[in-house]
Design an enzyme around this catalytic site. Sequence first.
Site, PDB file in Angstrom:
ATOM      1  N   GLN A  15      -9.474   3.605   7.181  1.00 25.89           N
ATOM      2  CA  GLN A  15      -9.107   4.761   6.362  1.00 25.89           C
ATOM      3  C   GLN A  15      -8.093   5.677   7.071  1.00 25.89           C
ATOM      4  O   GLN A  15      -7.244   6.288   6.434  1.00 25.89           O
ATOM      5  CB  GLN A  15     -10.364   5.555   5.996  1.00 25.89           C
ATOM      6  CG  GLN A  15     -10.134   6.415   4.787  1.00 25.89           C
ATOM      7  CD  GLN A  15     -11.398   7.100   4.325  1.00 25.89           C
ATOM      8  OE1 GLN A  15     -12.082   7.748   5.111  1.00 25.89           O
ATOM      9  NE2 GLN A  15     -11.714   6.966   3.062  1.00 25.89           N
ATOM     10  N   GLY A  63       1.884   1.194  16.454  1.00 24.30           N
ATOM     11  CA  GLY A  63       1.347   1.100  17.813  1.00 24.30           C
ATOM     12  C   GLY A  63       2.458   0.838  18.820  1.00 24.30           C
ATOM     13  O   GLY A  63       3.561   1.396  18.705  1.00 24.30           O
ATOM     14  N   GLY A  64       2.206  -0.022  19.791  1.00 26.51           N
ATOM     15  CA  GLY A  64       3.183  -0.294  20.856  1.00 26.51           C
ATOM     16  C   GLY A  64       4.496  -0.816  20.318  1.00 26.51           C
ATOM     17  O   GLY A  64       5.572  -0.517  20.861  1.00 26.51           O
ATOM     18  N   GLY A 115      26.552  29.304  18.570  1.00 24.71           N
ATOM     19  CA  GLY A 115      25.889  28.181  17.912  1.00 24.71           C
ATOM     20  C   GLY A 115      25.338  28.658  16.584  1.00 24.71           C
ATOM     21  O   GLY A 115      26.060  28.746  15.588  1.00 24.71           O
ATOM     22  N   THR A 173      31.600  16.325  16.168  1.00 30.69           N
ATOM     23  CA  THR A 173      31.158  14.980  15.776  1.00 30.69           C
ATOM     24  C   THR A 173      32.308  14.177  15.174  1.00 30.69           C
ATOM     25  O   THR A 173      33.068  14.689  14.353  1.00 30.69           O
ATOM     26  CB  THR A 173      29.984  15.095  14.771  1.00 30.69           C
ATOM     27  OG1 THR A 173      28.891  15.726  15.437  1.00 30.69           O
ATOM     28  CG2 THR A 173      29.539  13.735  14.255  1.00 30.69           C
ATOM     29  N   GLU A 204      23.792  21.709  11.809  1.00 33.04           N
ATOM     30  CA  GLU A 204      24.098  22.379  10.520  1.00 33.04           C
ATOM     31  C   GLU A 204      23.089  23.499  10.235  1.00 33.04           C
ATOM     32  O   GLU A 204      22.736  23.760   9.089  1.00 33.04           O
ATOM     33  CB  GLU A 204      24.117  21.400   9.338  1.00 33.04           C
ATOM     34  CG  GLU A 204      24.767  20.069   9.553  1.00 33.04           C
ATOM     35  CD  GLU A 204      26.185  20.130  10.074  1.00 33.04           C
ATOM     36  OE1 GLU A 204      26.742  21.253  10.129  1.00 33.04           O
ATOM     37  OE2 GLU A 204      26.730  19.086  10.446  1.00 33.04           O
TER      38      GLU A 204
HETATM   39  C1  FAD Z   1      24.551  15.945  17.895  1.00 38.32           C
HETATM   40  C2  FAD Z   1      25.147  17.228  17.414  1.00 38.32           C
HETATM   41  C3  FAD Z   1      26.290  17.188  16.611  1.00 38.32           C
HETATM   42  C4  FAD Z   1      26.873  18.368  16.177  1.00 38.32           C
HETATM   43  N1  FAD Z   1      28.046  18.310  15.434  1.00 38.32           N
HETATM   44  C5  FAD Z   1      28.741  19.461  15.206  1.00 38.32           C
HETATM   45  C6  FAD Z   1      30.044  19.418  14.628  1.00 38.32           C
HETATM   46  O1  FAD Z   1      30.556  18.361  14.243  1.00 38.32           O
HETATM   47  N2  FAD Z   1      30.742  20.565  14.516  1.00 38.32           N
HETATM   48  C7  FAD Z   1      30.222  21.775  14.905  1.00 38.32           C
HETATM   49  O2  FAD Z   1      30.913  22.774  14.773  1.00 38.32           O
HETATM   50  N3  FAD Z   1      28.985  21.855  15.430  1.00 38.32           N
HETATM   51  C8  FAD Z   1      28.231  20.729  15.593  1.00 38.32           C
HETATM   52  N4  FAD Z   1      26.978  20.782  16.156  1.00 38.32           N
HETATM   53  C9  FAD Z   1      26.437  22.086  16.552  1.00 38.32           C
HETATM   54  C10 FAD Z   1      25.176  22.505  15.817  1.00 38.32           C
HETATM   55  O3  FAD Z   1      25.476  22.915  14.509  1.00 38.32           O
HETATM   56  C11 FAD Z   1      24.484  23.567  16.671  1.00 38.32           C
HETATM   57  O4  FAD Z   1      23.928  22.891  17.787  1.00 38.32           O
HETATM   58  C12 FAD Z   1      23.411  24.316  15.923  1.00 38.32           C
HETATM   59  O5  FAD Z   1      23.968  25.137  14.915  1.00 38.32           O
HETATM   60  C13 FAD Z   1      22.560  25.182  16.859  1.00 38.32           C
HETATM   61  O6  FAD Z   1      23.340  25.927  17.748  1.00 38.32           O
HETATM   62  P1  FAD Z   1      23.021  25.890  19.314  1.00 38.32           P
HETATM   63  O7  FAD Z   1      22.864  24.480  19.724  1.00 38.32           O
HETATM   64  O8  FAD Z   1      24.027  26.685  20.028  1.00 38.32           O
HETATM   65  O9  FAD Z   1      21.589  26.557  19.463  1.00 38.32           O
HETATM   66  P2  FAD Z   1      21.309  28.133  19.637  1.00 38.32           P
HETATM   67  O10 FAD Z   1      21.995  28.892  18.555  1.00 38.32           O
HETATM   68  O11 FAD Z   1      21.559  28.522  21.035  1.00 38.32           O
HETATM   69  O12 FAD Z   1      19.748  28.198  19.358  1.00 38.32           O
HETATM   70  C14 FAD Z   1      18.770  27.943  20.371  1.00 38.32           C
HETATM   71  C15 FAD Z   1      17.394  28.177  19.747  1.00 38.32           C
HETATM   72  O13 FAD Z   1      17.288  29.555  19.322  1.00 38.32           O
HETATM   73  C16 FAD Z   1      16.917  29.592  17.964  1.00 38.32           C
HETATM   74  N5  FAD Z   1      17.547  30.744  17.300  1.00 38.32           N
HETATM   75  C17 FAD Z   1      18.844  31.145  17.367  1.00 38.32           C
HETATM   76  N6  FAD Z   1      19.043  32.202  16.588  1.00 38.32           N
HETATM   77  C18 FAD Z   1      17.853  32.490  15.996  1.00 38.32           C
HETATM   78  C19 FAD Z   1      17.399  33.471  15.055  1.00 38.32           C
HETATM   79  N7  FAD Z   1      18.229  34.382  14.511  1.00 38.32           N
HETATM   80  N8  FAD Z   1      16.093  33.447  14.679  1.00 38.32           N
HETATM   81  C20 FAD Z   1      15.244  32.523  15.191  1.00 38.32           C
HETATM   82  N9  FAD Z   1      15.616  31.567  16.059  1.00 38.32           N
HETATM   83  C21 FAD Z   1      16.899  31.544  16.457  1.00 38.32           C
HETATM   84  C22 FAD Z   1      17.426  28.276  17.375  1.00 38.32           C
HETATM   85  O14 FAD Z   1      16.764  27.939  16.164  1.00 38.32           O
HETATM   86  C23 FAD Z   1      17.132  27.323  18.501  1.00 38.32           C
HETATM   87  O15 FAD Z   1      15.791  26.927  18.445  1.00 38.32           O
HETATM   88  C24 FAD Z   1      26.305  19.619  16.546  1.00 38.32           C
HETATM   89  C25 FAD Z   1      25.158  19.638  17.332  1.00 38.32           C
HETATM   90  C26 FAD Z   1      24.577  18.468  17.765  1.00 38.32           C
HETATM   91  C27 FAD Z   1      23.336  18.527  18.628  1.00 38.32           C
END
Ligand code: FAD
Length: 389
Positions: free
Chosen positions: A276, A339-340, A130, A157, A363
Amino acid sequence: MDLDLSPREKELAIRARDFADQVLQPLELITDENGILPDTDYAAVQKQVQEWGFGGINHAKEHGGQGFTFLEQTVIEEQLGRVTNGLWSGVPRPAIVLKHGTQAQIDEFLIPSCQGERRPCVAITEPEAGSDAGAIKATARLDGDHWVLSGVKWFVTSFNRSNFILVQANVDGDPAKSSMFLVDNPTEGMTHLRSPKFMHSFCNDHAELEFNDARVPVDRLLGKVGDGFELTKDWFVEARLQIACHTLGAAIRAAEVANDFAAERRQFGTAIRDFQSIEFKLADMAMQIFAAKSMLYRVAWEIDKGADRKQIHARASALKLYCSEMAGRVIDEAVQILGGRGYMRENPVERLYRDIRVDRIWEGTSEIQRVIMAGQIKKRGLGVYTDWG
Ligand SMILES: Cc1cc2nc3c(=O)[nH]c(=O)nc-3n(C[C@H](O)[C@H](O)[C@H](O)COP(=O)(O)OP(=O)(O)OC[C@H]3O[C@@H](n4cnc5c(N)ncnc54)[C@H](O)[C@@H]3O)c2cc1C
């Protein structure tokens, strides 16, 4: 320094606002209730996209696009960001990396994408890769006049609207040979595993795909073997800038709804805006939008002036981080002011609240944007963010 929008930029912003209001907004509740935009509505939107002159807004005229400057694209995308349920995705933005194709690839893939006849989706993420895109396991090997692809891709996506996929895979399993392939949808050997449901009810789906010895003609490699990471980086940068535009538009709409509501809603014998605590919320929302918009337009202007690729990469992370987190805060306060009523799905602020959450994840998560920024500061000094120019 001239900070005025040109008459053309103003005209495009108005046109995009009208398009969002007249073509996309009527589809918001339909998409929310249906969980996705129905196919017939999607097809009707595609026709409108071409008629309103929004086909391929990010591509050059010779590639079938509109030849817009980046600032022109920005004012359009900001207006599209006002709509809920990711309906901005009804206005396809063919991945910028397609411009690096051979002339035959541009003719076969890019030009028809800008003209609304084809649509790509992008498959980079995997179950084990990811944030760490370097951990990709999908492979490609050459077999005669075909590449043979294997691996699993997640979160793809707009797969349901696409007829080709940009797939990142490592040639011979070697990460140094990370490459990008143009894969037809459907392709023998590729299986659509499922399209799970997500927090938002989005215009299009997010699919999980499996490639099991999928055969792709040899001329479907985009760029050269080993270009995969650089192409992905370009795609990320563009997508991050687009997220900044959309989240800005979403925050502005939510603030407008909250401002109107605060003027109309009376409690304890007075409009709630006279309290405020409500007034200060509106002030803080406006301040953050003001800052985000100033950053975004500045970077768009720099891109049009020819800023170097590394600088844009560095600044795109700051923009994506600031705008997505700003929108999260602003929309949360908009829900509170309503609110609600702010918690009702029929209200746009409730839908924006759900929609905008993913912008801190996809991204590159907020944490990854901070990692990129910290790396840039370490390597090139704070000036990359604190200097002007
Ligand atoms: C609705 C949706 C659409 C998407 N569309 C596409 C698409 O079209 N094509 C595509 O290829 N991908 C797509 N993605 C994938 C998206 O880019 C990834 O979900 C994203 O990059 C995060 O990867 P992960 O979900 O595996 O999280 P992970 O990498 O597993 O991360 C889990 C947590 O660990 C943290 N973490 C990880 N590494 C570090 C680090 N070095 N330092 C600090 N924190 C860290 C992250 O910030 C996160 O909080 C999509 C995701 C979603 C949810």
